[in-house]
Write a protein that holds these residues in place. Structure first.
Motif, mmCIF file in Angstrom:
data_model
loop_
_atom_site.group_PDB
_atom_site.id
_atom_site.type_symbol
_atom_site.label_atom_id
_atom_site.label_comp_id
_atom_site.label_asym_id
_atom_site.label_seq_id
_atom_site.Cartn_x
_atom_site.Cartn_y
_atom_site.Cartn_z
ATOM 1 N N GLU A 245 0.809 -1.221 0.000
ATOM 2 C CA GLU A 245 0.000 0.000 0.000
ATOM 3 C C GLU A 245 0.842 1.270 0.000
ATOM 4 O O GLU A 245 0.416 2.297 -0.544
ATOM 5 C CB GLU A 245 -0.926 0.004 1.219
ATOM 6 N N THR A 246 2.031 1.220 0.595
ATOM 7 C CA THR A 246 2.825 2.445 0.755
ATOM 8 C C THR A 246 3.928 2.609 -0.279
ATOM 9 O O THR A 246 4.379 3.728 -0.524
ATOM 10 C CB THR A 246 3.457 2.481 2.158
ATOM 11 N N VAL A 247 4.370 1.525 -0.893
ATOM 12 C CA VAL A 247 5.508 1.602 -1.812
ATOM 13 C C VAL A 247 5.076 1.593 -3.279
ATOM 14 O O VAL A 247 5.724 2.222 -4.122
ATOM 15 C CB VAL A 247 6.496 0.446 -1.544
ATOM 16 N N TYR A 248 3.969 0.942 -3.572
ATOM 17 C CA TYR A 248 3.598 0.720 -4.970
ATOM 18 C C TYR A 248 2.292 1.423 -5.330
ATOM 19 O O TYR A 248 1.444 1.669 -4.463
ATOM 20 C CB TYR A 248 3.502 -0.782 -5.245
ATOM 21 N N PRO A 249 2.104 1.745 -6.611
ATOM 22 C CA PRO A 249 0.929 2.522 -7.035
ATOM 23 C C PRO A 249 -0.340 1.700 -7.204
ATOM 24 O O PRO A 249 -1.403 2.257 -7.474
ATOM 25 C CB PRO A 249 1.378 3.099 -8.385
ATOM 26 N N PHE A 250 -0.244 0.386 -7.044
ATOM 27 C CA PHE A 250 -1.394 -0.477 -7.294
ATOM 28 C C PHE A 250 -2.322 -0.534 -6.074
ATOM 29 O O PHE A 250 -1.846 -0.676 -4.944
ATOM 30 C CB PHE A 250 -0.927 -1.897 -7.632
ATOM 31 N N PRO A 251 -3.636 -0.453 -6.269
ATOM 32 C CA PRO A 251 -4.567 -0.589 -5.138
ATOM 33 C C PRO A 251 -4.597 -2.029 -4.637
ATOM 34 O O PRO A 251 -4.660 -2.973 -5.431
ATOM 35 C CB PRO A 251 -5.913 -0.176 -5.735
ATOM 36 N N VAL A 252 -4.543 -2.199 -3.324
ATOM 37 C CA VAL A 252 -4.564 -3.527 -2.710
ATOM 38 C C VAL A 252 -6.003 -3.872 -2.346
ATOM 39 O O VAL A 252 -6.728 -3.053 -1.772
ATOM 40 C CB VAL A 252 -3.673 -3.571 -1.458
ATOM 41 N N TRP A 570 -11.777 -2.902 -3.999
ATOM 42 C CA TRP A 570 -10.685 -1.966 -4.266
ATOM 43 C C TRP A 570 -11.209 -0.774 -5.053
ATOM 44 O O TRP A 570 -12.237 -0.852 -5.721
ATOM 45 C CB TRP A 570 -9.556 -2.639 -5.047
ATOM 46 N N LYS A 571 -10.478 0.331 -4.952
ATOM 47 C CA LYS A 571 -10.777 1.540 -5.709
ATOM 48 C C LYS A 571 -9.485 2.079 -6.300
ATOM 49 O O LYS A 571 -8.404 1.868 -5.749
ATOM 50 C CB LYS A 571 -11.419 2.603 -4.814
ATOM 51 N N CYS A 572 -9.612 2.779 -7.410
ATOM 52 C CA CYS A 572 -8.432 3.362 -8.045
ATOM 53 C C CYS A 572 -7.728 4.301 -7.061
ATOM 54 O O CYS A 572 -8.374 5.044 -6.326
ATOM 55 C CB CYS A 572 -8.819 4.126 -9.307
ATOM 56 N N LYS A 573 -6.410 4.274 -7.077
ATOM 57 C CA LYS A 573 -5.632 5.094 -6.155
ATOM 58 C C LYS A 573 -5.416 6.510 -6.660
ATOM 59 O O LYS A 573 -4.977 7.371 -5.909
ATOM 60 C CB LYS A 573 -4.269 4.440 -5.897
#
Length: 578
Positions: A245-252, A570-573
């Motif tokens: 959640e904190t390092v990567y742009p992908f929604p978890v 999930w939702k888009c970040k």
């Protein structure tokens, strides 16, 4: 003086009408006459009397009476209107085919929008539904005990259901000692979480930047992580979620939807069922097609899952619906609801089945010799009808807890002098414990409820995966065969080398048979599991498969597909400009 007559040699710009051809009467030409024109000069004796008179005849018997002139004028006006309307319609028709279909949209979403964005390419130019982007990606991490592997899936929404375009996967490198899975870090949660970085780099490389903020990622760990204990397991999963959640742009995917979890055993079968039926085109579309059953035979467990059908009114002992219980799994997928029967039998994978059969045979020998108290028979080769003729194997057999022979007994299992596949099936059926108490009838084995195949799943396709595929395809079995033909195959294998001539044309078949004396056992167990365990008719056709449409079969694809639907956790970040 001007004239409406075209002057020879004049250079007039052609009007827009000259580029189009219209059917209908030819356009009239209006002529302006000189004002001093004398109608009596050089009169044509054959001319009508009133042709050039400013005063029209009032003779009611004339053709169309007094309305002839106005009628001609109105007809000309109508023709001009018709032509003008035709040109406008023609131009609009051209614009309809040339202009973008989604020209009224407000622009692509950050997830790719209704058309492809950036470097992404799709097999069509427009999404089937404006509610979904043309291209979607999904990330699934299979966190196994021996290593973790990421699957990067690319889908398009050219049709009513997502179509898989591409799959990329990569696995973590093995350590010098042991595996490289999350459990191998023995509770060092941060180190375990960082071990997935190499996999996430693959995701960053494969998913275009403009799609990353709307590409969900989920992590499914196996039961190996549970061996660390609840505290260590929970800490590891929490560290994995925090890093993703904190390092990567992908929604978890959210915790409520099992985004980062130890996957329940029964879900492996459910996801495998989704994978098979999706690739077969039986789910995800508008039609309600009959679905296929999936039977998966692993090393430690076996799963069965299918969608039974029941009569509208009770008949032949069958109810009208699937009984409630842990065996029932309700799946909502692509706006369709499925009531599935599923069960996972721990300890009945192919490797465990071998041990179960050996232990059952040894226990029978113990019961026969226990009065004498002697165990000398354990030092002699033990005749085992499930070992091929002329072959033997030293086996360390794990006995049931508190067995008088001890926790583990090492013996030499030797094939009989003559092939005895029937006796092998006897021991295979005995290891299934068909006589266990059945609290909810009908039962398959070990007292587990199961709707009867013959009554609730008589004609639909049955797919056999994993070791079902390995043990049969390597001996030249076709993609489809009957349970009886599986029995015939087992009989040939149990004969030993003298009965293996039929396998010589099959690449590496003889080499494989010589290297595995238990092949006779494996095939007879499979037959007994299908015929006696699950109760399938002996002439029932089954299919084996490792791939469908070029895609590997397994649970990962089935677990990823639901993530493409709305409200999947999930939702888009990133912000989407609407």
């Amino acid at each position: 003086m001007s004239s409406g007559v075209e002057v020879s040699g004049s250079q007039r710009r052609p009007g827009i009408w000259s580029y189009f051809s219209f059917p209908g009467p030819r356009r009239r030409v209006s002529v302006t006459l000189p004002r001093n024109f004398d109608p009596n000069r050089d009169a044509d004796s054959f001319e009508k009397p009133d042709r050039h008179s400013r005063r029209r005849s009032t003779n009611p018997d004339g053709f169309m009476g007094d309305h002839k002139g106005s009628s001609i004028m109105n007809q000309g006006q109508r023709l001009r209107y018709i032509k003008t309307g035709g040109v406008i319609a023609f131009i609009l028709l051209i614009l309809y085919f040339v202009a973008p279909r989604d020209g009224l949209s407000k622009g692509p979403l950050s997830s790719g929008g209704n058309t492809a964005s950036g470097d992404a390419k799709a097999q069509c130019t427009k999404s089937y539904s404006k509610e979904k982007p043309l291209i979607q990606y999904a990330l699934m991490i299979d966190a196994g005990s021996q290593g973790s592997r990421i699957h990067v899936y690319k889908f398009n929404n050219c049709g009513p259901s997502p179509a898989l375009e591409n799959e990329v996967f990569e696995q973590t490198a093995k350590k010098e000692k042991g595996g490289s899975g999350l459990s191998s870090y023995d509770g060092d949660a941060e180190a375990a979480a960082k071990s997935l970085d190499v996999l996430m780099e693959v995701a960053l490389r494969e998913v275009p930047k403009e799609y990353q903020g709307c590409t969900p990622v989920a992590v499914k760990a196996t039961a190996g992580l549970r061996k660390l204990g609840k505290e260590k397991s929970d800490n590891t999963l929490a560290a994995v979620r925090r890093r993703l959640e904190t390092v990567y742009p992908f929604p978890v995917v959210s915790e409520e939807k099992g985004g980062v979890e130890v996957m329940p055993g029964e879900m492996e079968g459910v996801y495998a069922w989704i994978t098979v039926n999706y690739l077969l085109g039986k789910i995800g579309g508008p039609d309600k097609n009959p679905t296929a059953a999936v039977l998966d035979l692993g090393g430690g467990s076996t799963q069965i899952i299918f969608e039974p059908t029941f009569p509208d009114v009770p008949r032949g002992g069958l109810p009208t619906k699937l009984a409630e219980g842990d065996h029932k799994y309700t799946l909502n997928f692509a706006a369709r609801e499925f009531a599935l029967y599923q069960h996972s039998y721990l300890g009945y994978g192919i490797m465990e089945a071998r041990n179960n059969l050996h232990a059952t045979l040894l226990d029978s020998l113990y019961q026969t010799n226990k009065e004498s108290g002697s165990t000398e028979y354990l030092k002699q080769p033990i005749t085992n009808p499930c070992i091929a003729v002329g072959m033997s194997r030293e086996v360390a057999v794990a006995m049931p807890a508190s067995h008088p022979l001890g926790a583990t007994v090492t013996v030499n299992m030797t094939g009989p002098a003559t092939s005895s596949p029937t006796q092998c099936r006897y021991w295979a059926e005995k290891s299934l414990h068909k006589d266990d108490e059945c609290k909810l009838a009908p039962c398959a084995f070990r007292g587990i409820y199961q709707p009867p195949f013959e009554g609730t799943f008589a004609r639909e396709a049955v797919y056999l995966l994993s070791y079902f595929y390995d043990r049969t395809s390597e001996l030249g079995m076709p993609e489809s065969f009957s349970i009886r033909e599986l029995q015939d195959l087992a009989d040939k294998v149990c004969r030993g080398e003298e009965g293996w001539d039929v396998f010589k044309p099959v690449p590496k078949a003889i080499e494989e048979l010589k290297g595995r004396p238990e092949w006779c056992l494996d095939l007879n167990f499979q037959f007994s599991l299908l015929r006696s365990g699950y109760g399938m008719p002996i002439d029932r056709e089954v299919r084996i498969a490792k791939k469908i449409a070029g895609n590997e079969l397994g649970w990962c694809l089935g677990a990823s597909l639901p993530l493409l639907e709305a409200n999947s956790g999930w939702k888009c970040k990133i912000h989407q400009d609407q």
